[in-house]
Design a protein around this motif. Structure first.
Motif, PDB file in Angstrom:
ATOM      1  N   VAL A  70      49.774  91.336  20.834  1.00 30.96           N
ATOM      2  CA  VAL A  70      50.243  92.394  21.740  1.00 30.96           C
ATOM      3  C   VAL A  70      49.140  92.733  22.741  1.00 30.96           C
ATOM      4  O   VAL A  70      49.375  92.782  23.951  1.00 30.96           O
ATOM      5  CB  VAL A  70      50.671  93.653  20.954  1.00 30.96           C
ATOM      6  CG1 VAL A  70      50.966  94.798  21.917  1.00 30.96           C
ATOM      7  CG2 VAL A  70      51.895  93.362  20.090  1.00 30.96           C
ATOM      8  N   LEU A  81      58.357  94.401  25.721  1.00 33.61           N
ATOM      9  CA  LEU A  81      57.894  93.440  24.728  1.00 33.61           C
ATOM     10  C   LEU A  81      59.072  92.913  23.919  1.00 33.61           C
ATOM     11  O   LEU A  81      60.059  93.612  23.697  1.00 33.61           O
ATOM     12  CB  LEU A  81      56.866  94.079  23.792  1.00 33.61           C
ATOM     13  CG  LEU A  81      55.571  94.572  24.458  1.00 33.61           C
ATOM     14  CD1 LEU A  81      54.650  95.187  23.417  1.00 33.61           C
ATOM     15  CD2 LEU A  81      54.858  93.431  25.194  1.00 33.61           C
ATOM     16  N   SER A 108      51.102  99.700  22.612  1.00 36.11           N
ATOM     17  CA  SER A 108      51.324  99.112  23.939  1.00 36.11           C
ATOM     18  C   SER A 108      51.792 100.112  24.995  1.00 36.11           C
ATOM     19  O   SER A 108      51.604  99.893  26.189  1.00 36.11           O
ATOM     20  CB  SER A 108      52.378  98.004  23.836  1.00 36.11           C
ATOM     21  OG  SER A 108      53.638  98.560  23.469  1.00 36.11           O
ATOM     22  N   ILE A 112      59.918  97.741  22.650  1.00 39.88           N
ATOM     23  CA  ILE A 112      59.981  96.389  22.122  1.00 39.88           C
ATOM     24  C   ILE A 112      61.369  96.104  21.559  1.00 39.88           C
ATOM     25  O   ILE A 112      62.006  96.987  20.974  1.00 39.88           O
ATOM     26  CB  ILE A 112      58.904  96.154  21.030  1.00 39.88           C
ATOM     27  CG1 ILE A 112      58.939  94.691  20.545  1.00 39.88           C
ATOM     28  CG2 ILE A 112      59.060  97.116  19.862  1.00 39.88           C
ATOM     29  CD1 ILE A 112      57.796  94.297  19.626  1.00 39.88           C
TER      30      ILE A 112
END
Length: 249
Positions: A70, A81, A108, A112
């Motif tokens: 990541v 993501l 992040s 995701i």
């Protein structure tokens, strides 16, 4: 600020095991214009004696190495993501899936798409699906985790097939004929849909064809995950030839 010349609609950061040779071509096959996929390899020793007893430990090692992948992919400034490995997203049921998502999103700052929740969203998109059959390249101990997750999400797994692949790279060596035999074994009037898990098993095109001769949803996890990522970014393009999920929803 100017948009990325090729990824002017969206840049996906994709994390997948370094042993996985199927996710990257699968995702590229489903990629609409203006969307780009940027693969970050999760360091994965190619265990060559995967068994019922060792599967979880091996998969958890990949899970622990995910955050490094990541961090690496974040340097290309992705918009979203995508997890290109499914096993770790099924561990410990719905709570485990949520915990994994939270960990990655907190690191992040991005959303995701993961295989487990993407499959749930896909099944709910079809509607009227309650009873599932599951095909995996895994071992029975892992299929138990998959069934547990789907149970938490309100589905029941009527039966499953575990292909018991003995190494991570051997998953990608599974032939279409082996997958067809497993699908025939799984199908029945007591099953509303068939779900294939294990991202290194090549099933996107085969699942699309199987829907036609089985007359029910056959969801390949790579299709569900990429569909989920596209829709999460508001990209509604329909992609032909990869199953009804991408063609209709």
């Amino acid at each position: 600020m100017n948009a990325d010349v090729l990824g002017w609609r969206c840049k996906f950061g994709v994390m997948g095991p370094s042993t996985n040779t199927v996710v990257q071509p699968d995702f590229d096959m489903m990629r609409p214009a203006g969307v780009t996929n940027h693969y970050s390899r999760i360091f994965t020793p190619n265990a060559d004696a995967v068994s019922n007893e060792t599967f979880r430990a091996g998969a958890e090692l990949i899970g622990r190495n995910t955050l490094d992948a990541v961090r690496s992919v974040m340097t290309c400034k992705p918009n979203h993501l995508v997890m290109g490995m499914s096993a770790v997203t099924f561990f410990d049921g719905a709570k485990g899936a949520d915990r994994f998502v939270k960990e990655v999103e907190e690191l992040s700052g991005l959303k995701i798409s993961v295989g487990s929740h993407a499959c749930t969203a896909a099944l709910n998109a079809y509607g009227g699906v309650k009873r599932l059959a599951v095909l995996s390249p895994y071992w029975p101990a892992m299929n138990t985790e998959v069934a547990r997750y789907f149970g938490d999400m309100g589905f029941s797994v009527v039966r499953d097939v575990a292909l018991k692949r003995t190494s991570w790279t051997a998953i990608a060596e599974t032939t279409p004929a082996e997958c067809v035999a497993a699908l025939k074994q799984l199908d029945g009037d007591d099953v509303d849909a068939i779900v294939q898990v294990g991202t290194n098993l090549s099933m996107v095109k085969l699942a699309a064809m199987a829907e036609m001769w089985l007359g029910k949803p056959v969801i390949a996890i790579n299709t569900a995950t990429y569909w989920h990522a596209l829709r999460a970014r508001g990209i509604e393009d329909k992609v032909a030839g990869c199953g009804t999920l991408l063609e209709r929803f």
